[in-house]
Design a protein around this motif. Structure first.
Motif, mmCIF file in Angstrom:
data_model
loop_
_atom_site.group_PDB
_atom_site.id
_atom_site.type_symbol
_atom_site.label_atom_id
_atom_site.label_comp_id
_atom_site.label_asym_id
_atom_site.label_seq_id
_atom_site.Cartn_x
_atom_site.Cartn_y
_atom_site.Cartn_z
ATOM 1 N N ALA A 1 -50.579 83.198 34.470
ATOM 2 C CA ALA A 1 -49.233 82.695 34.195
ATOM 3 C C ALA A 1 -48.879 81.550 35.153
ATOM 4 O O ALA A 1 -48.341 80.521 34.725
ATOM 5 N N CYS A 2 -49.199 81.706 36.419
ATOM 6 C CA CYS A 2 -48.891 80.655 37.395
ATOM 7 C C CYS A 2 -49.761 79.418 37.181
ATOM 8 O O CYS A 2 -49.295 78.288 37.359
ATOM 9 N N THR A 3 -50.997 79.627 36.789
ATOM 10 C CA THR A 3 -51.877 78.499 36.486
ATOM 11 C C THR A 3 -51.317 77.695 35.320
ATOM 12 O O THR A 3 -51.357 76.458 35.328
ATOM 13 N N ASN A 4 -50.769 78.381 34.329
ATOM 14 C CA ASN A 4 -50.154 77.670 33.201
ATOM 15 C C ASN A 4 -48.999 76.791 33.658
ATOM 16 O O ASN A 4 -48.790 75.713 33.101
ATOM 17 N N VAL A 5 -48.258 77.225 34.664
ATOM 18 C CA VAL A 5 -47.143 76.417 35.159
ATOM 19 C C VAL A 5 -47.651 75.080 35.675
ATOM 20 O O VAL A 5 -47.161 74.028 35.285
ATOM 21 N N TYR A 6 -48.632 75.108 36.553
ATOM 22 C CA TYR A 6 -49.032 73.825 37.128
ATOM 23 C C TYR A 6 -49.852 72.980 36.161
ATOM 24 O O TYR A 6 -49.915 71.765 36.306
ATOM 25 N N HIS A 7 -50.431 73.580 35.138
ATOM 26 C CA HIS A 7 -51.148 72.789 34.137
ATOM 27 C C HIS A 7 -50.232 72.216 33.061
ATOM 28 O O HIS A 7 -50.512 71.151 32.524
ATOM 29 N N HIS A 8 -49.175 72.941 32.715
ATOM 30 C CA HIS A 8 -48.406 72.580 31.526
ATOM 31 C C HIS A 8 -46.934 72.259 31.756
ATOM 32 O O HIS A 8 -46.313 71.648 30.883
ATOM 33 N N ALA A 9 -46.339 72.663 32.840
ATOM 34 C CA ALA A 9 -44.905 72.442 33.049
ATOM 35 C C ALA A 9 -44.692 71.124 33.779
ATOM 36 O O ALA A 9 -44.681 71.061 34.998
ATOM 37 N N GLU A 10 -44.536 70.080 33.013
ATOM 38 C CA GLU A 10 -44.407 68.736 33.579
ATOM 39 C C GLU A 10 -43.043 68.539 34.221
ATOM 40 O O GLU A 10 -42.039 69.061 33.770
ATOM 41 N N GLY A 11 -43.026 67.775 35.289
ATOM 42 C CA GLY A 11 -41.776 67.394 35.923
ATOM 43 C C GLY A 11 -41.170 68.447 36.833
ATOM 44 O O GLY A 11 -40.070 68.266 37.328
ATOM 45 N N ASN A 12 -41.857 69.537 37.058
ATOM 46 C CA ASN A 12 -41.337 70.577 37.956
ATOM 47 C C ASN A 12 -41.641 70.216 39.400
ATOM 48 O O ASN A 12 -42.748 69.798 39.712
ATOM 49 N N ASP A 13 -40.679 70.415 40.272
ATOM 50 C CA ASP A 13 -40.962 70.280 41.690
ATOM 51 C C ASP A 13 -41.175 71.645 42.334
ATOM 52 O O ASP A 13 -41.581 71.748 43.483
ATOM 53 N N HIS A 14 -40.911 72.715 41.556
ATOM 54 C CA HIS A 14 -41.155 74.074 42.026
ATOM 55 C C HIS A 14 -41.127 75.027 40.832
ATOM 56 O O HIS A 14 -40.719 74.655 39.732
ATOM 57 N N TYR A 15 -41.593 76.227 41.074
ATOM 58 C CA TYR A 15 -41.412 77.328 40.131
ATOM 59 C C TYR A 15 -41.151 78.582 40.933
ATOM 60 O O TYR A 15 -41.445 78.653 42.120
ATOM 61 N N ASP A 16 -40.533 79.549 40.289
ATOM 62 C CA ASP A 16 -40.175 80.794 40.959
ATOM 63 C C ASP A 16 -40.969 81.949 40.375
ATOM 64 O O ASP A 16 -41.216 81.993 39.166
ATOM 65 N N VAL A 17 -41.347 82.857 41.235
ATOM 66 C CA VAL A 17 -42.027 84.081 40.832
ATOM 67 C C VAL A 17 -41.195 85.243 41.376
ATOM 68 O O VAL A 17 -40.878 85.278 42.563
ATOM 69 N N VAL A 18 -40.831 86.158 40.494
ATOM 70 C CA VAL A 18 -40.085 87.347 40.885
ATOM 71 C C VAL A 18 -40.927 88.558 40.500
ATOM 72 O O VAL A 18 -41.246 88.761 39.326
ATOM 73 N N ILE A 19 -41.302 89.339 41.486
ATOM 74 C CA ILE A 19 -42.137 90.521 41.289
ATOM 75 C C ILE A 19 -41.296 91.737 41.658
ATOM 76 O O ILE A 19 -40.734 91.795 42.751
ATOM 77 N N VAL A 20 -41.189 92.691 40.736
ATOM 78 C CA VAL A 20 -40.458 93.924 41.001
ATOM 79 C C VAL A 20 -41.382 95.090 40.697
ATOM 80 O O VAL A 20 -41.905 95.212 39.584
ATOM 81 N N LEU A 21 -41.588 95.935 41.699
ATOM 82 C CA LEU A 21 -42.429 97.120 41.568
ATOM 83 C C LEU A 21 -41.561 98.326 41.881
ATOM 84 O O LEU A 21 -41.004 98.430 42.974
#
Length: 120
Positions: free
Chosen positions: A47-67
């Motif tokens: 999922a994170c790899t898809n962000v940097y390959h496909h989400a153009e124009g982003n200067d960041h992305y957020d990941v929220v993990i809840v266990l």
């Protein structure tokens, strides 16, 4: 046990192993079986790899993990153009394809995946 991790990351390849190690360590610390840890780590990495390959124009992305107890939720949030939910069919491309396995791997290693886009 309730664990919540929130990360804001640059959309770069180097962020993926950091996210993968973070979720793996949190799950291992909570006593989750190693095969489940590895499957979650692979799904999150894809999922994170898809962000940097496909989400153009982003200067960041957020990941929220809840266990919590026996449930793991991982949200990956970016400001890209979104994912076509129809692409999520869980089939691997043929063996000669150079890419296109990410969505299939996420589906294989998850009980449920949801793609949600909010248009601005």
């Amino acid at each position: 046990m309730h664990i919540k991790i929130v990360m804001t990351l640059p959309p770069e390849a180097a962020s993926v192993p950091l996210v993968r190690r973070t979720v793996a360590e949190a799950m291992s610390s909570a006593g989750v079986a190693s095969d489940c840890v590895e499957e979650a780590a692979v799904a999150l990495s894809e999922a994170c790899t898809n962000v940097y390959h496909h989400a153009e124009g982003n200067d960041h992305y957020d990941v929220v993990i809840v266990l919590e107890d026996e449930r793991l939720t991982m949200d990956i949030l970016d400001s890209g153009n979104g994912v076509d939910g129809n692409l999520h069919h869980g089939k691997m491309p043929d063996g000669s394809a150079e890419n296109g396995r990410g969505l299939a791997l996420m589906a294989a290693f998850s009980d449920q995946i949801v793609f949600d886009s909010i248009l601005h």
